[in-house]
Design an enzyme around this catalytic site. Sequence first.
Site, PDB file in Angstrom:
ATOM      1  N   GLY A 201      16.864 -86.532  36.364  1.00 49.52           N
ATOM      2  CA  GLY A 201      17.302 -85.622  35.318  1.00 49.52           C
ATOM      3  C   GLY A 201      18.571 -84.913  35.703  1.00 49.52           C
ATOM      4  O   GLY A 201      19.114 -85.122  36.793  1.00 49.52           O
ATOM      5  N   ASP A 202      19.047 -84.054  34.804  1.00 48.15           N
ATOM      6  CA  ASP A 202      20.259 -83.304  35.101  1.00 48.15           C
ATOM      7  C   ASP A 202      19.924 -81.918  35.639  1.00 48.15           C
ATOM      8  O   ASP A 202      18.771 -81.481  35.607  1.00 48.15           O
ATOM      9  CB  ASP A 202      21.181 -83.225  33.873  1.00 48.15           C
ATOM     10  CG  ASP A 202      20.541 -82.516  32.686  1.00 48.15           C
ATOM     11  OD1 ASP A 202      19.597 -81.734  32.872  1.00 48.15           O
ATOM     12  OD2 ASP A 202      21.007 -82.741  31.551  1.00 48.15           O
ATOM     13  N   GLY A 203      20.967 -81.241  36.139  1.00 47.69           N
ATOM     14  CA  GLY A 203      20.764 -79.924  36.734  1.00 47.69           C
ATOM     15  C   GLY A 203      20.280 -78.866  35.765  1.00 47.69           C
ATOM     16  O   GLY A 203      19.308 -78.147  36.047  1.00 47.69           O
ATOM     17  N   GLY A 207      16.745 -79.644  37.098  1.00 54.05           N
ATOM     18  CA  GLY A 207      17.060 -78.775  38.233  1.00 54.05           C
ATOM     19  C   GLY A 207      16.659 -77.333  37.998  1.00 54.05           C
ATOM     20  O   GLY A 207      16.069 -76.681  38.869  1.00 54.05           O
ATOM     21  N   GLU A 245      23.050 -76.113  51.120  1.00 55.52           N
ATOM     22  CA  GLU A 245      24.142 -76.741  51.876  1.00 55.52           C
ATOM     23  C   GLU A 245      25.218 -77.048  50.848  1.00 55.52           C
ATOM     24  O   GLU A 245      25.059 -77.934  50.013  1.00 55.52           O
ATOM     25  CB  GLU A 245      23.640 -77.997  52.590  1.00 55.52           C
ATOM     26  CG  GLU A 245      24.550 -78.445  53.726  1.00 55.52           C
ATOM     27  CD  GLU A 245      25.688 -79.318  53.247  1.00 55.52           C
ATOM     28  OE1 GLU A 245      26.823 -78.788  53.151  1.00 55.52           O
ATOM     29  OE2 GLU A 245      25.454 -80.496  52.975  1.00 55.52           O
ATOM     30  N   GLU A 379      37.867 -76.659  46.985  1.00 58.89           N
ATOM     31  CA  GLU A 379      37.366 -77.931  47.507  1.00 58.89           C
ATOM     32  C   GLU A 379      37.738 -79.033  46.517  1.00 58.89           C
ATOM     33  O   GLU A 379      37.256 -79.054  45.380  1.00 58.89           O
ATOM     34  CB  GLU A 379      35.846 -77.867  47.690  1.00 58.89           C
ATOM     35  CG  GLU A 379      35.283 -79.117  48.328  1.00 58.89           C
ATOM     36  CD  GLU A 379      33.788 -79.045  48.548  1.00 58.89           C
ATOM     37  OE1 GLU A 379      33.328 -79.495  49.607  1.00 58.89           O
ATOM     38  OE2 GLU A 379      33.075 -78.547  47.655  1.00 58.89           O
TER      39      GLU A 379
END
Length: 477
Positions: A201-203, A207, A245, A379
């Site tokens: 599934g998606d976040g 999520g 992380e 980033e």
Amino acid sequence: MSHHRQFYINGQWVEPKGQGTVDVVNPATEEAVATIALGNHEDVDLAVAAARKAFETYSQTSREDRIALLEKIIAVFQKRMGDVAEAISQEMGAPAKLSKMAQAPSGLGHFAVALEVLKDYQFEEQIGNTMVVKEPIGVCGLITPWNWPMNQLTCKVAPAIATGCTMVLKPSEVAPLSALLLAEILDEAGVPAGVFNLVNGDGPTVGAAMSGHRGIDMMSFTGSTNAGRHVMQNGANTIKRVALELGGKSANILLDDVNFEKMVAHGVMSCMNNSGQSCNAPTRMLVPSSRMDEVVAIAQAVAGKVKPGDPNAEDTVIGPVASKAQWNKIQDLIAKGIDEGAKVIAGGPGRPEGVSKGYYVKPTVFANVTNEMTIAREEIFGPVLSIIGYESEDEAVRIANDTQYGLSGYVSSGDIERARKVARRIRTGMVHINGAPLDNRAPFGGYKESGNGREWGHHGFEDFLEIKSIFGYVAKG
């Protein structure tokens, strides 16, 4: 094209409650190679219920039971290594050589390390008449990214299994094929029903349902810093442990006594590895300003040899980046670097010459970068290196630490003691001296907005354990 329209829950492949699907796109061809189902909160509820039931018995298994289980997993994983490598190349574009030599073996490595740690791990400590015990924390929600998919799956799954936890995994929907293979491996190895559960599934849907779920006792998330914030916020309502992380913007300090030919080349190649899609990549190269011209010439020559191309071609050095969205983000940041006055000495905007299909990025190096520029702050997560000059060792350390991130750092010197002193001043969870490689027995994780908690080795067990003091456990003499 394959279709994966089921989830692995309670030891069975089951039909999803959610109705959505999504294509898995090979970024080298821009063509779909598979379809997966997308779950919803009902699928998460079922997976959590299975994990909670399994925890009642699995948490009580012995060290010897879990050692035997990890040995079986390792044996099956070894047998499926070729399948894992092929899946990773298809789902996120890693060159076949990288998939076979690093991406797939990293997963086996984490299971092997977890096995060795488990054999001698101290789960009990006597303090006076009190016994302090470390117990499995419970049901763990695991969310993993697409850049090193099997590595980041197994550095969570392996310690969870070793410590007696049960789990619900949501892999990235961009690169879910290796996770589905892992479910097959664990099933064949005989992992008890409900110990490992997988819901795709998606976040924002799966999520969020996981991180806010009262039946999940801890969340372990690897991904972007922004997404990590959402996991932490969702987990706050239930005061669950959240291990993160996250991103990085690692500085690579070359002191003035290094072999520049060797260490500049090493720094460029380390940045470009895996198409720059590593959170700990050395994306800011800090060099003495007096040596800038020499460094630029070396970096330009090395970057020119970094050949992007077909992941299956023998001469390919880097493959594409993982998705169209990622390609667009990288292009925007390259343009931003040019707009802000950085000098492109290799690569630049657009696809590499002669490439018309696939999410390929030119290996790009910027010189004349200042640490205030966007390309030095954000980033990029692509094969893009920024070279920054410094006037003194103290200034190099200041620039290295002037970032919201604190995942990794690099320092090189002809004097090992000098390098050690600088390494201790860098505010990051990891530092590499003179190009030393990672060690998967040592902790991996960062300071500041690069996350909290640690993975890998015996430190990687800690987030999966709760600490209990049992007073009066030892009778007074």
